[in-house]
Scaffold this active site. Structure first.
Site, PDB file in Angstrom:
ATOM      1  N   ALA A  51       0.575  -0.843   3.120  1.00 50.75           N
ATOM      2  CA  ALA A  51       1.242  -2.140   2.908  1.00 50.75           C
ATOM      3  C   ALA A  51       1.503  -2.367   1.426  1.00 50.75           C
ATOM      4  O   ALA A  51       2.614  -2.722   1.030  1.00 50.75           O
ATOM      5  CB  ALA A  51       0.383  -3.260   3.495  1.00 50.75           C
ATOM      6  N   TYR A 221      10.529  10.418   6.208  1.00 49.54           N
ATOM      7  CA  TYR A 221      11.376  11.499   5.692  1.00 49.54           C
ATOM      8  C   TYR A 221      12.808  11.381   6.195  1.00 49.54           C
ATOM      9  O   TYR A 221      13.738  11.840   5.558  1.00 49.54           O
ATOM     10  CB  TYR A 221      10.767  12.869   5.998  1.00 49.54           C
ATOM     11  CG  TYR A 221       9.966  13.324   4.801  1.00 49.54           C
ATOM     12  CD1 TYR A 221       8.836  12.608   4.418  1.00 49.54           C
ATOM     13  CD2 TYR A 221      10.364  14.394   4.016  1.00 49.54           C
ATOM     14  CE1 TYR A 221       8.128  12.952   3.293  1.00 49.54           C
ATOM     15  CE2 TYR A 221       9.658  14.747   2.879  1.00 49.54           C
ATOM     16  CZ  TYR A 221       8.542  14.022   2.523  1.00 49.54           C
ATOM     17  OH  TYR A 221       7.856  14.355   1.399  1.00 49.54           O
ATOM     18  N   LYS A 224      15.011   9.608   3.706  1.00 47.75           N
ATOM     19  CA  LYS A 224      15.290  10.164   2.373  1.00 47.75           C
ATOM     20  C   LYS A 224      16.783  10.488   2.253  1.00 47.75           C
ATOM     21  O   LYS A 224      17.398  10.979   3.194  1.00 47.75           O
ATOM     22  CB  LYS A 224      14.427  11.398   2.123  1.00 47.75           C
ATOM     23  CG  LYS A 224      12.936  11.051   2.124  1.00 47.75           C
ATOM     24  CD  LYS A 224      12.117  11.941   1.256  1.00 47.75           C
ATOM     25  CE  LYS A 224      10.644  11.588   1.367  1.00 47.75           C
ATOM     26  NZ  LYS A 224      10.130  10.848   0.213  1.00 47.75           N
ATOM     27  N   ASP A 277      -0.227  15.728   9.839  1.00 52.11           N
ATOM     28  CA  ASP A 277       0.140  14.777   8.788  1.00 52.11           C
ATOM     29  C   ASP A 277       1.576  15.003   8.308  1.00 52.11           C
ATOM     30  O   ASP A 277       2.288  14.047   7.995  1.00 52.11           O
ATOM     31  CB  ASP A 277      -0.832  14.923   7.602  1.00 52.11           C
ATOM     32  CG  ASP A 277      -0.709  13.785   6.595  1.00 52.11           C
ATOM     33  OD1 ASP A 277      -0.686  12.625   7.025  1.00 52.11           O
ATOM     34  OD2 ASP A 277      -0.612  14.059   5.381  1.00 52.11           O
ATOM     35  N   HIS A 282       7.285  15.053   9.892  1.00 54.82           N
ATOM     36  CA  HIS A 282       8.303  15.033   8.834  1.00 54.82           C
ATOM     37  C   HIS A 282       9.167  16.285   8.842  1.00 54.82           C
ATOM     38  O   HIS A 282      10.374  16.222   8.741  1.00 54.82           O
ATOM     39  CB  HIS A 282       7.665  14.943   7.454  1.00 54.82           C
ATOM     40  CG  HIS A 282       6.903  13.697   7.201  1.00 54.82           C
ATOM     41  ND1 HIS A 282       7.290  12.491   7.668  1.00 54.82           N
ATOM     42  CD2 HIS A 282       5.768  13.480   6.505  1.00 54.82           C
ATOM     43  CE1 HIS A 282       6.419  11.571   7.258  1.00 54.82           C
ATOM     44  NE2 HIS A 282       5.495  12.152   6.560  1.00 54.82           N
ATOM     45  N   ASP A 446      25.859  23.513  -8.844  1.00 55.34           N
ATOM     46  CA  ASP A 446      24.777  22.536  -8.825  1.00 55.34           C
ATOM     47  C   ASP A 446      25.313  21.112  -8.651  1.00 55.34           C
ATOM     48  O   ASP A 446      26.136  20.662  -9.437  1.00 55.34           O
ATOM     49  CB  ASP A 446      24.031  22.674 -10.166  1.00 55.34           C
ATOM     50  CG  ASP A 446      22.809  21.790 -10.260  1.00 55.34           C
ATOM     51  OD1 ASP A 446      22.637  20.924  -9.398  1.00 55.34           O
ATOM     52  OD2 ASP A 446      22.033  21.974 -11.204  1.00 55.34           O
ATOM     53  N   ARG A 512      -0.486  28.437  -5.614  1.00 51.14           N
ATOM     54  CA  ARG A 512       0.600  28.419  -4.612  1.00 51.14           C
ATOM     55  C   ARG A 512       0.070  28.329  -3.189  1.00 51.14           C
ATOM     56  O   ARG A 512       0.825  28.335  -2.237  1.00 51.14           O
ATOM     57  CB  ARG A 512       1.412  29.723  -4.707  1.00 51.14           C
ATOM     58  CG  ARG A 512       2.345  29.807  -5.888  1.00 51.14           C
ATOM     59  CD  ARG A 512       3.052  31.156  -5.922  1.00 51.14           C
ATOM     60  NE  ARG A 512       3.750  31.501  -4.692  1.00 51.14           N
ATOM     61  CZ  ARG A 512       4.954  31.043  -4.354  1.00 51.14           C
ATOM     62  NH1 ARG A 512       5.590  30.231  -5.158  1.00 51.14           N
ATOM     63  NH2 ARG A 512       5.514  31.414  -3.234  1.00 51.14           N
TER      64      ARG A 512
HETATM   65  N1  NDP Z   1      -1.247   5.137   3.085  1.00 53.54           N
HETATM   66  C1  NDP Z   1      -0.208   5.961   3.123  1.00 53.54           C
HETATM   67  O1  NDP Z   1       0.246   6.480   2.105  1.00 53.54           O
HETATM   68  C2  NDP Z   1       0.444   6.272   4.435  1.00 53.54           C
HETATM   69  C3  NDP Z   1      -0.025   5.733   5.615  1.00 53.54           C
HETATM   70  N2  NDP Z   1       0.627   5.992   6.794  1.00 53.54           N
HETATM   71  C4  NDP Z   1       0.176   5.420   8.055  1.00 53.54           C
HETATM   72  O2  NDP Z   1       0.215   3.992   7.967  1.00 53.54           O
HETATM   73  C5  NDP Z   1      -0.846   3.408   8.694  1.00 53.54           C
HETATM   74  C6  NDP Z   1      -1.689   2.553   7.759  1.00 53.54           C
HETATM   75  O3  NDP Z   1      -2.192   3.386   6.727  1.00 53.54           O
HETATM   76  P1  NDP Z   1      -3.079   2.858   5.523  1.00 53.54           P
HETATM   77  O4  NDP Z   1      -2.555   1.572   5.007  1.00 53.54           O
HETATM   78  O5  NDP Z   1      -3.269   3.972   4.603  1.00 53.54           O
HETATM   79  O6  NDP Z   1      -4.458   2.578   6.252  1.00 53.54           O
HETATM   80  P2  NDP Z   1      -5.700   1.722   5.797  1.00 53.54           P
HETATM   81  O7  NDP Z   1      -6.908   2.533   6.066  1.00 53.54           O
HETATM   82  O8  NDP Z   1      -5.537   1.164   4.426  1.00 53.54           O
HETATM   83  O9  NDP Z   1      -5.677   0.561   6.890  1.00 53.54           O
HETATM   84  C7  NDP Z   1      -4.804  -0.557   6.867  1.00 53.54           C
HETATM   85  C8  NDP Z   1      -5.574  -1.803   7.259  1.00 53.54           C
HETATM   86  O10 NDP Z   1      -5.984  -1.678   8.605  1.00 53.54           O
HETATM   87  C9  NDP Z   1      -7.283  -2.241   8.783  1.00 53.54           C
HETATM   88  N3  NDP Z   1      -8.162  -1.192   9.328  1.00 53.54           N
HETATM   89  C10 NDP Z   1      -8.555  -0.050   8.725  1.00 53.54           C
HETATM   90  N4  NDP Z   1      -9.341   0.675   9.538  1.00 53.54           N
HETATM   91  C11 NDP Z   1      -9.431  -0.012  10.676  1.00 53.54           C
HETATM   92  C12 NDP Z   1     -10.089   0.220  11.910  1.00 53.54           C
HETATM   93  N5  NDP Z   1     -10.801   1.315  12.128  1.00 53.54           N
HETATM   94  N6  NDP Z   1      -9.955  -0.710  12.874  1.00 53.54           N
HETATM   95  C13 NDP Z   1      -9.223  -1.816  12.667  1.00 53.54           C
HETATM   96  N7  NDP Z   1      -8.598  -2.087  11.522  1.00 53.54           N
HETATM   97  C14 NDP Z   1      -8.688  -1.198  10.549  1.00 53.54           C
HETATM   98  C15 NDP Z   1      -7.746  -2.697   7.418  1.00 53.54           C
HETATM   99  O11 NDP Z   1      -7.478  -4.082   7.319  1.00 53.54           O
HETATM  100  P3  NDP Z   1      -8.550  -5.208   7.645  1.00 53.54           P
HETATM  101  O12 NDP Z   1      -9.906  -4.596   7.608  1.00 53.54           O
HETATM  102  O13 NDP Z   1      -8.332  -6.237   6.580  1.00 53.54           O
HETATM  103  O14 NDP Z   1      -8.155  -5.709   8.982  1.00 53.54           O
HETATM  104  C16 NDP Z   1      -6.848  -1.981   6.453  1.00 53.54           C
HETATM  105  O15 NDP Z   1      -6.606  -2.722   5.286  1.00 53.54           O
HETATM  106  C17 NDP Z   1      -1.611   4.565   9.309  1.00 53.54           C
HETATM  107  O16 NDP Z   1      -1.112   4.783  10.582  1.00 53.54           O
HETATM  108  C18 NDP Z   1      -1.269   5.723   8.380  1.00 53.54           C
HETATM  109  O17 NDP Z   1      -1.381   6.952   9.003  1.00 53.54           O
HETATM  110  C19 NDP Z   1       1.747   6.754   6.819  1.00 53.54           C
HETATM  111  C20 NDP Z   1       2.247   7.302   5.684  1.00 53.54           C
HETATM  112  C21 NDP Z   1       1.631   7.152   4.408  1.00 53.54           C
HETATM  113  O1  LIG Z   2       3.234  10.723   5.474  1.00 54.87           O
HETATM  114  C1  LIG Z   2       2.764  11.162   4.455  1.00 54.87           C
HETATM  115  O2  LIG Z   2       3.582  11.366   3.416  1.00 54.87           O
HETATM  116  C2  LIG Z   2       3.058  11.428   2.105  1.00 54.87           C
HETATM  117  C3  LIG Z   2       4.168  12.019   1.245  1.00 54.87           C
HETATM  118  O3  LIG Z   2       5.289  11.196   1.246  1.00 54.87           O
HETATM  119  P1  LIG Z   2       6.359  11.337   0.065  1.00 54.87           P
HETATM  120  O4  LIG Z   2       7.464  10.452   0.490  1.00 54.87           O
HETATM  121  O5  LIG Z   2       5.665  10.885  -1.180  1.00 54.87           O
HETATM  122  O6  LIG Z   2       6.734  12.758  -0.012  1.00 54.87           O
HETATM  123  C4  LIG Z   2       1.818  12.283   2.067  1.00 54.87           C
HETATM  124  O7  LIG Z   2       1.227  12.207   0.781  1.00 54.87           O
HETATM  125  C5  LIG Z   2       0.815  11.762   3.087  1.00 54.87           C
HETATM  126  O8  LIG Z   2      -0.298  12.642   3.171  1.00 54.87           O
HETATM  127  C6  LIG Z   2       1.416  11.683   4.443  1.00 54.87           C
HETATM  128  O9  LIG Z   2       0.542  10.957   5.298  1.00 54.87           O
END
Ligand code: NDP
Ligand SMILES: O=C1O[C@H](COP(=O)(O)O)[C@@H](O)[C@H](O)[C@H]1O
EC number: 1.1.1.49
Length: 539
Positions: A51, A221, A224, A277, A282, A446, A512
């Site tokens: 978020a 992706y 992009k 992942d 992607h 290019d 690599r």
């Molecule tokens: N972070 C990234 O860069 C990326 C994340 N994603 C996907 O986006 C989604 C969110 O990711 P991300 O923000 O990193 O995750 P977080 O671990 O930061 O979780 C988001 C929020 O969900 C709540 N939460 C966490 N764990 C649990 C749990 N076990 N049960 C219930 N609520 C929980 C928490 O809020 P609270 O405790 O306040 O309710 C937390 O702030 C996932 O599906 C992830 O795979 C995809 C691409 C990239």
């Molecule tokens: O979904 C994911 O993507 C990021 C990479 O995204 P990018 O747009 O910065 O290339 C990756 O780091 C992460 O592990 C994966 O969950």
């Protein structure tokens, strides 16, 4: 506006601005219609990493560029953590803007005022009823008639809570009626399941609550710029049409590299690994349906766009039909065509078990059994903690038959699409070395975006995809059947890895990856060009 360059007599590049050549039939064909009315965007999991790093910044950029009208839009954060509106704003502020940019600072303050926070659990009606009340108050304050209001729920949450959250939305927060064009849509992030069975189970649970047309499975992706360009490139250019097949192409590589490790996400990552992942989503597919599943799995999606046949039109369903067909032609992956790696130090993360076999690197070859691609290896490679950060598609052509210059050892023709960083497309080709001697040398044609499109800002993937969800354009989202086939391809291999039957080879961070991966590439017929490297031009 786009910028065009012409070389002046002085040898200087002159940058000329012209109007964008917009093809309105594309807009009509893709099926998106302009929509107006009160728009409420609820970010569930607002306290989390995604978020603050991606969702709110994308919303801010859309706001700044005038795509979110402050007279219509309100944004709601929802999570369990107890926060005031101001505390949420303080958490995200630093991720939204360059603080020193005065112009953005004004927009920032206006944007932050659109955000309200509601705290509550993910499995009880009480919290979601409060969210619904907050949304309704906003709709009333905007004098929105019930049938025209739009509600977008973005699940920035772990997938384990998707079923209960979807149930709560359905029970408490739906748009009350849709007769004036209003709607309720759900955006879902990846990973959508862990294997075929769990993904199907999740799809059924959500499918019982929402229509496919309401679900948007995100794969960022697909948002992009150069991934979005693939269809245009392939099907609007006479250059490529006759060459894009097994008669001319030796191999295709789709590569994702990161120069950092799992960085605090070790617990999540260890459960999923690099194939779930990155590769299964992607790199493989390129879109699935209207619950919006935001998946970030680039490999499969990208592969679809490279390998699919021409769709009969640009309608999202026609494009997605072709993607599904190509995925259905992929033959089962054999262990001989897989190399897994794990970087040294990965297990130092306290949330990662000491005996983890989870791959942080994988190279795998997919084979497509159809008339166009029989015999052409599609090499998907993804890794963390490597020596560089980039994502690219590399099409390597066959050797020139009867080569009178004897130059094949220098390198083959390659067409490279650099997705990031420094977006570019370049064609590696052999030319005469300038000078008196008849010698050949590797060079390139290019198209580097930074140079060619100066002053044009390339939107972030999340910006574009969130805008698509507001417009109701599902073209760049993953449809349920597409997701299913993607899981069918990888599930047997993933189960073998989970059982420890395929081992991850240790590799040094900053390298690599395992040398066995390069050996696999060579075995598959990839010929590396030695002594030549493409350097993105600087302005
Ligand atoms: N972070 C990234 O860069 C990326 C994340 N994603 C996907 O986006 C989604 C969110 O990711 P991300 O923000 O990193 O995750 P977080 O671990 O930061 O979780 C988001 C929020 O969900 C709540 N939460 C966490 N764990 C649990 C749990 N076990 N049960 C219930 N609520 C929980 C928490 O809020 P609270 O405790 O306040 O309710 C937390 O702030 C996932 O599906 C992830 O795979 C995809 C691409 C990239
Ligand atoms: O979904 C994911 O993507 C990021 C990479 O995204 P990018 O747009 O910065 O290339 C990756 O780091 C992460 O592990 C994966 O969950």
């Amino acid at each position: 506006m786009l910028t065009f360059e012409c070389k002046m007599g002085s040898g200087q590049w002159h940058v000329e601005r012209r109007s964008t050549l917009r093809n309105d039939s594309f807009v009509k064909e893709s099926g998106s219609a302009p929509e107006t009315g009160c728009l409420s965007i609820a970010v569930l999991g607002a306290s989390g990493d995604l978020a603050k790093k991606k969702t709110f910044p994308a919303l801010f950029n859309l706001f700044r560029q005038g795509f979110l009208n402050p007279d219509e839009v309100h944004i709601f954060g929802y999570a369990r953590t107890k926060l005031s509106d101001e505390e949420l704003r303080d958490r995200i502020r630093g991720y939204l803007v360059d603080q020193k940019n005065a112009e953005q600072a004004e927009a920032l303050s206006k944007f932050l005022h659109l955000i309200k926070y509601v705290s509550g659990p993910y499995d009880s009606e009480e919290g979601f009823q409060r969210l619904d009340r907050a949304i309704s108050e906003h709709e009333i304050s905007k004098n929105s008639s019930e049938g025209s209001s739009r509600r977008l729920f973005y699940l920035a949450l772990p997938p384990s809570v998707y079923p209960s959250v979807c149930k709560m939305i359905k029970t408490c927060c739906m748009n009350k009626c849709t007769d004036l064009g209003g709607w309720t849509r759900i955006v879902v992030e990846k990973p959508f399941g862990k294997d075929l069975e769990s993904a199907e189970q999740l799809s059924s649970q959500i499918g019982e609550l929402f229509d496919e047309s309401q679900i948007y499975r995100i794969d960022h992706y697909l948002g992009k710029e150069l991934v979005q360009n693939m269809l245009v490139l392939r099907f609007a250019n006479r250059f490529f049409l006759p060459l894009w097949n097994r008669d001319n192409i030796e191999n295709v590589q789709i590569v994702f590299r990161e120069d950092f490790g799992t960085e605090g996400r070790g617990g999540y990552f260890d459960e999923y690994g690099i194939i779930r992942d990155i590769i299964q989503n992607h790199l493989l597919q390129a879109s699935v349906s209207e619950i919006i599943f935001m998946t970030t799995e680039p490999s499969i999606k990208v592969l679809c766009l490279v390998a699919m046949e021409k769709p009969i039109s640009l309608k999202p369903e026609h494009i997605r039909d072709e993607k599904v067909k190509v995925l259905q032609s992929v033959v089962p992956i054999t262990d001989e065509e897989v190399v897994l790696g794990q970087y040294e130090g990965y297990r130092d993360d306290p949330t990662v078990p000491d005996d983890s076999n989870t791959p942080t690197f994988a190279t795998t070859i997919l084979r497509i059994h159809n008339e166009r691609w029989e015999g052409v290896p599609f090499i998907l490679k993804a890794g963390k903690a490597l020596n560089s950060r980039k994502a690219e598609i590399r099409i390597q052509f066959k050797d020139v038959p009867g080569d009178i210059f004897r130059c094949t050892k220098q390198g083959r023709n390659e067409f490279v699409i650099r997705l990031q960083p420094s977006e570019a497309m370049y064609m590696k080709l052999t030319v005469k070395q300038p000078g008196l001697e008849m010698q050949t040398v590797q060079s390139e044609l290019d198209l580097s975006y930074g140079q060619r499109y100066q002053g044009v800002s390339i939107p972030e993937a999340y910006e574009r995809l969130i805008l698509d969800t507001i417009k109701g354009d599902q073209q760049h989202f993953v449809r349920r059947d597409e997701l299913k086939v993607a899981w069918e391809i990888f599930t047997p291999l993933l189960h073998r890895i989970d059982k420890g039957e395929v081992k991850s080879i240790p590799y040094e961070p900053g390298s690599r990856g395992p040398k066995e991966a390069d050996q696999l590439l060579e075995k598959a017929g990839y010929l590396q060009t030695h002594g030549y490297i493409w350097i993105p031009p600087t302005l």
